[in-house]
Enzyme design. Structure first.
Site, PDB file in Angstrom:
ATOM      1  N   SER A  10       0.900  -1.088  -0.020  1.00  0.00           N
ATOM      2  CA  SER A  10       0.078  -0.013  -0.020  1.00  0.00           C
ATOM      3  C   SER A  10       1.166   1.163   0.015  1.00  0.00           C
ATOM      4  CB  SER A  10      -0.846  -0.307   1.328  1.00  0.00           C
ATOM      5  OG  SER A  10      -1.613   1.438   1.160  1.00  0.00           O
ATOM      6  N   HIS A  35      -0.955  -1.731  -4.149  1.00  0.00           N
ATOM      7  CA  HIS A  35      -2.359  -0.967  -3.819  1.00  0.00           C
ATOM      8  C   HIS A  35      -2.279   0.457  -3.611  1.00  0.00           C
ATOM      9  CE1 HIS A  35      -5.912  -1.715  -1.015  1.00  0.00           C
ATOM     10  NE2 HIS A  35      -5.433  -0.686  -0.457  1.00  0.00           N
ATOM     11  N   ASP A  37      -4.416   3.587  -2.490  1.00  0.00           N
ATOM     12  CA  ASP A  37      -5.529   4.198  -2.037  1.00  0.00           C
ATOM     13  C   ASP A  37      -6.070   5.639  -2.374  1.00  0.00           C
ATOM     14  OD1 ASP A  37      -6.050   2.283   0.020  1.00  0.00           O
ATOM     15  OD2 ASP A  37      -4.006   2.837   0.863  1.00  0.00           O
ATOM     16  N   MET A  39      -8.682   8.524  -2.106  1.00  0.00           N
ATOM     17  CA  MET A  39      -9.614   9.090  -0.933  1.00  0.00           C
ATOM     18  C   MET A  39      -9.979  10.525  -1.423  1.00  0.00           C
ATOM     19  SD  MET A  39      -7.610   8.072   2.437  1.00  0.00           S
ATOM     20  CE  MET A  39      -6.730   6.332   2.521  1.00  0.00           C
ATOM     21  N   GLY A 144      -9.056   5.523   5.703  1.00  0.00           N
ATOM     22  CA  GLY A 144      -8.671   6.823   5.687  1.00  0.00           C
ATOM     23  C   GLY A 144      -7.452   7.308   5.902  1.00  0.00           C
ATOM     24  N   PHE A 145      -6.494   6.158   6.687  1.00  0.00           N
ATOM     25  CA  PHE A 145      -5.226   6.760   6.975  1.00  0.00           C
ATOM     26  C   PHE A 145      -4.467   5.237   7.286  1.00  0.00           C
ATOM     27  CE2 PHE A 145      -8.187   9.804   8.886  1.00  0.00           C
ATOM     28  CZ  PHE A 145      -7.588  10.839   8.148  1.00  0.00           C
ATOM     29  N   GLY A 146      -2.996   5.061   7.065  1.00  0.00           N
ATOM     30  CA  GLY A 146      -2.264   4.347   7.333  1.00  0.00           C
ATOM     31  C   GLY A 146      -1.846   4.299   8.592  1.00  0.00           C
ATOM     32  N   GLY A 147      -1.085   3.279   9.147  1.00  0.00           N
ATOM     33  CA  GLY A 147      -0.588   3.242  10.430  1.00  0.00           C
ATOM     34  C   GLY A 147      -1.328   3.038  11.641  1.00  0.00           C
ATOM     35  N   ASP A 175      -6.977  -5.467   5.020  1.00  0.00           N
ATOM     36  CA  ASP A 175      -6.244  -4.154   4.625  1.00  0.00           C
ATOM     37  C   ASP A 175      -6.343  -3.263   5.985  1.00  0.00           C
ATOM     38  OD1 ASP A 175      -5.146  -1.842   3.569  1.00  0.00           O
ATOM     39  OD2 ASP A 175      -6.791  -1.273   2.158  1.00  0.00           O
ATOM     40  N   GLY A 176      -5.353  -3.108   6.551  1.00  0.00           N
ATOM     41  CA  GLY A 176      -5.234  -2.189   7.433  1.00  0.00           C
ATOM     42  C   GLY A 176      -4.621  -3.064   9.009  1.00  0.00           C
ATOM     43  N   GLY A 177      -3.308  -2.212   9.152  1.00  0.00           N
ATOM     44  CA  GLY A 177      -3.045  -2.774  10.546  1.00  0.00           C
ATOM     45  C   GLY A 177      -2.332  -4.005  10.553  1.00  0.00           C
ATOM     46  N   GLY A 197       0.925  -1.279   4.446  1.00  0.00           N
ATOM     47  CA  GLY A 197       1.695  -0.220   4.001  1.00  0.00           C
ATOM     48  C   GLY A 197       2.809   0.333   4.993  1.00  0.00           C
TER      49      GLY A 197
HETATM   50  C1  DX5 Z   1      -6.585   2.533   4.855  1.00  0.00           C
HETATM   51  C2  DX5 Z   1      -5.910   2.153   3.550  1.00  0.00           C
HETATM   52  C3  DX5 Z   1      -4.928   1.017   3.766  1.00  0.00           C
HETATM   53  C4  DX5 Z   1      -3.721   1.726   4.279  1.00  0.00           C
HETATM   54  C5  DX5 Z   1      -3.008   0.570   5.068  1.00  0.00           C
HETATM   55  O1  DX5 Z   1      -7.555   3.466   4.511  1.00  0.00           O
HETATM   56  O2  DX5 Z   1      -6.945   1.608   2.662  1.00  0.00           O
HETATM   57  O3  DX5 Z   1      -4.406   0.527   2.242  1.00  0.00           O
HETATM   58  O4  DX5 Z   1      -2.656   1.995   3.614  1.00  0.00           O
HETATM   59  O5  DX5 Z   1      -1.843   1.154   5.825  1.00  0.00           O
HETATM   60  P1  DX5 Z   1      -1.283   0.380   6.840  1.00  0.00           P
HETATM   61  O6  DX5 Z   1      -0.815  -0.928   6.580  1.00  0.00           O
HETATM   62  O7  DX5 Z   1      -0.130   1.351   7.564  1.00  0.00           O
HETATM   63  O8  DX5 Z   1      -2.454   0.148   8.284  1.00  0.00           O
HETATM   64 ZN    ZN Z   2      -6.488   0.443   0.908  1.00  0.00          ZN
END
Ligand code: DX5
Ligand code: ZN
Length: 218
Positions: A10, A35, A37, A39, A144-147, A175-177, A197
């Site tokens: 991502s 991947h 994203d 938004m 909405g956000f990574g991490g 996807d996510g965390g 990500g």
């Molecule tokens: C969040 C995104 C994810 C995000 C994941 O809205 O859809 O793709 O980049 O990031 P990590 O792996 O850092 O949780």
């Molecule tokens: Zn995503």
């Protein structure tokens, strides 16, 4: 036997000042797909990039581009993302009342169709769409956000989605965390692809991170 998932990088956590190079690097490091994203600041509280950026980064990798559309009014934009170089277009049923028609339109555009499920969305949302779906993205954070931290209650949803999909050739991505700590649990619950990500784009080395997430090295 240990199963090895596909790894989708991502780019939300990449260095946006050198996005082309980042994508080339992560491709070289062994990722299975990219991947992306998207938004719009309405469906999710963040704004990222659009078709123009996807077109610009397309030459930097031969890998499939998975375009995760976190936008309202998705119908109006499908053509642009398809033309920009997306291979899979992933849409949220929460953003679109006529998701079945949207999936058919994606197929008509010659692209693979994906459905993303927010944490509060029932896994049953895919049941009557299943014949139109190539790819399911289970959100394990609020988009909405990574991490952000993995919502572990979603492990149950992964199992339900796997039971609906069975052995059909539909990819189940999470996807996510996603981290080294939870990747094995996610795979055991039935996922075939890990989207990551922050667990990839960090100083520990992209190849090392990808291979560890895949379970190839300890
Ligand atoms: C969040 C995104 C994810 C995000 C994941 O809205 O859809 O793709 O980049 O990031 P990590 O792996 O850092 O949780
Ligand atoms: Zn995503």
């Amino acid at each position: 036997m240990k199963q090895h998932p596909k790894i989708s990088s991502s780019i939300l956590s990449a260095n946006f000042a050198s996005l082309g190079k980042e994508i080339a690097d992560v491709t070289q490091a062994g990722a299975d797909s990219i991947h992306i994203d998207v938004m719009d600041g309405h469906f999710v509280p963040n704004i990222t990039l659009g078709p123009q950026v996807i077109r610009a980064i397309r030459p930097y990798s031969p890998l499939p581009f998975d375009v995760h559309l976190m936008i309202n009014n998705v119908d109006s934009y499908l053509e642009f993302f398809a033309a920009a170089g997306a291979d899979r277009l992933i849409v949220h049923p929460e953003a679109e009342p006529h998701i079945h028609r949207i999936l058919q339109r994606i197929k008509k555009l010659g692209k693979k169709a994906g459905v993303a499920l927010n944490p509060a969305t029932s896994p049953r949302a895919i049941e009557y769409l299943i014949n139109e779906i190539d790819y399911i993205l289970i959100m394990t954070v609020n988009p909405g956000f990574g991490g952000q931290s993995f919502i572990s209650q979603q492990l149950e949803k992964i199992k339900v989605v796997r039971s609906i999909v069975g052995t059909q050739p539909i990819e189940i991505a999470v996807d996510g965390g996603v981290t080294l700590e939870n990747s094995q649990q996610i795979i055991e619950a039935g996922a075939s692809t890990l989207v990551a990500g922050t667990s990839i784009f960090n100083d520990l080395g992209y190849e090392n991170n990808i291979r560890r997430l895949r379970g190839e090295i300890a």
